[in-house]
Design a protein around this motif. Structure first.
Motif, PDB file in Angstrom:
ATOM      1  N   ALA A   3      39.484  47.395  38.513  1.00 57.37           N
ATOM      2  CA  ALA A   3      40.799  47.417  39.148  1.00 57.37           C
ATOM      3  C   ALA A   3      40.855  46.498  40.363  1.00 57.37           C
ATOM      4  N   VAL A  10      41.739  43.443  30.543  1.00 59.18           N
ATOM      5  CA  VAL A  10      41.784  44.713  29.813  1.00 59.18           C
ATOM      6  C   VAL A  10      40.432  45.020  29.166  1.00 59.18           C
ATOM      7  N   SER A  13      38.287  47.358  31.126  1.00 60.09           N
ATOM      8  CA  SER A  13      38.856  48.660  31.453  1.00 60.09           C
ATOM      9  C   SER A  13      38.045  49.802  30.846  1.00 60.09           C
ATOM     10  N   HIS A 218      47.141  45.049  31.019  1.00 57.97           N
ATOM     11  CA  HIS A 218      46.284  45.254  32.186  1.00 57.97           C
ATOM     12  C   HIS A 218      46.868  44.435  33.323  1.00 57.97           C
TER      13      HIS A 218
END
Length: 330
Positions: A3, A10, A13, A218
């Motif tokens: 983050a 993505v 993630s 994302h």
């Protein structure tokens, strides 16, 4: 870490990594210089793939179009790469593979280019009217208009029904392309793990699904990951219609770009398709460290004989083969 780091995608993630682990039983690691009890400030996300068919190796990351090392300094990259090389030699792994969007600093680091692709990305900063004008007139503009005249209906979401419609069309498309379908469990796990970051879009004619796509989001980037269609209805413009819906909705959500993924350099049809969306492209190269200079075994998915064989398998057998073999392809 994902983050906070500006290069995260993505594919870094938690949801994507969890879906990979659930589906293929890959061992996940983050290589970092951060102390054990401190927050992660850097790292390379990797999977250990153990296969009696394709060999044991370390990949960052399987089934991910790209996966940038999340580092801050160039000397960090050298440190991590040397560590991976030492482990590869010690464990007698076949290779270590990195899939960065930007070329690594390769001064004496032992990394060598392994595969190259085109990477396509659509800039969403222009207005909608300008984005529509940027679409190829025959391949997209007129087909979107044809889809609207034909009365195609549209639904987006993440329901089980949409997933079933998507997977049915995916099976049909992969068979047409002489490729094994991904396991159904992969999409089930993506749906559960990615939560609201995943969207399925379906176009229908008279209630029957004729085209579908699966996207992930994302931050400011929307990733077009999978698309599929019924070839009997291609003339109705189902896929161009879905791409325009994707552009409209991504723009409305505040996204700044659509990541259209990688394309094989010899896949001229798909390259033209993405070019005609108005996307830019750049070379995407994967890098490997291999202890020996032996030529690697051709990937199962690249074998023409196997692809022709898969095309003639019954649907249920083809689905079962995908379940068994996909974990070896990562």
């Amino acid at each position: 870490m994902a983050a906070r780091h500006p290069s995260a995608s993505v594919f870094h993630s938690r949801g994507w990594l969890e879906a990979l682990a659930r589906t293929y039983n890959y061992e996940m690691y983050v290589l970092t210089s951060a102390p054990f009890d401190q927050p992660l400030e850097n790292g390379i996300v990797v999977c250990r793939v153990s296969s009696w068919i394709t060999g044991a190796r370390l990949v960052s990351l399987p089934f991910s179009d790209h996966c940038e090392p999340l580092l801050h300094e160039s000397d960090e990259a050298e440190q991590f790469i040397h560590w991976m090389q030492d482990v590869c030699d010690l464990q007698h792994w076949k290779y270590v593979e990195l899939r960065p969007q930007s070329p690594p600093n390769r001064g004496g680091d032992g990394l060598r280019p392994s595969h190259s692709y085109w990477f396509h990305e659509l800039d969403l900063s222009p207005g909608l009217n300008q984005l529509f004008r940027g679409l190829h007139k025959n391949s997209f503009q007129r087909k979107v208009q044809r889809a609207e005249r034909e009365g195609l209906t549209y639904e987006a979401g993440r329901s089980e029904t949409l997933m079933e419609e998507f997977y049915h069309l995916l099976m049909r498309t992969r068979r047409r392309q002489q490729l094994l379908p991904q396991p159904r469990a992969w999409f089930k796990n993506l749906l559960e793990c990615m939560k609201g970051a995943l969207q399925i879009r379906v176009a229908r004619k008279n209630g029957s699904p004729i085209a579908a796509m699966l996207t992930l989001q994302h931050g400011s980037s929307v990733v077009y990951k999978y698309g599929c269609s019924d070839e009997n209805f291609h003339a109705l413009g189902g896929m161009p219609f879905l791409f325009w819906k994707l552009i409209e909705e991504s723009k409305a959500s505040g996204a700044e770009k659509i990541d259209l993924g990688r394309t094989d350099l010899n896949n001229e049809g798909l390259i033209d398709f993405k070019d005609r969306l108005g996307a830019s492209k750049k070379l995407l190269t994967y890098y490997r460290y291999t202890k020996t200079a032996k030529r690697g075994v051709t990937a199962l998915s690249d074998s023409r004989v196997l692809r022709q064989f898969f095309a003639f398998l019954p649907r249920t057998v083809c689905s079962a083969a995908g379940r068994v073999l996909y974990r070896h392809l990562g």
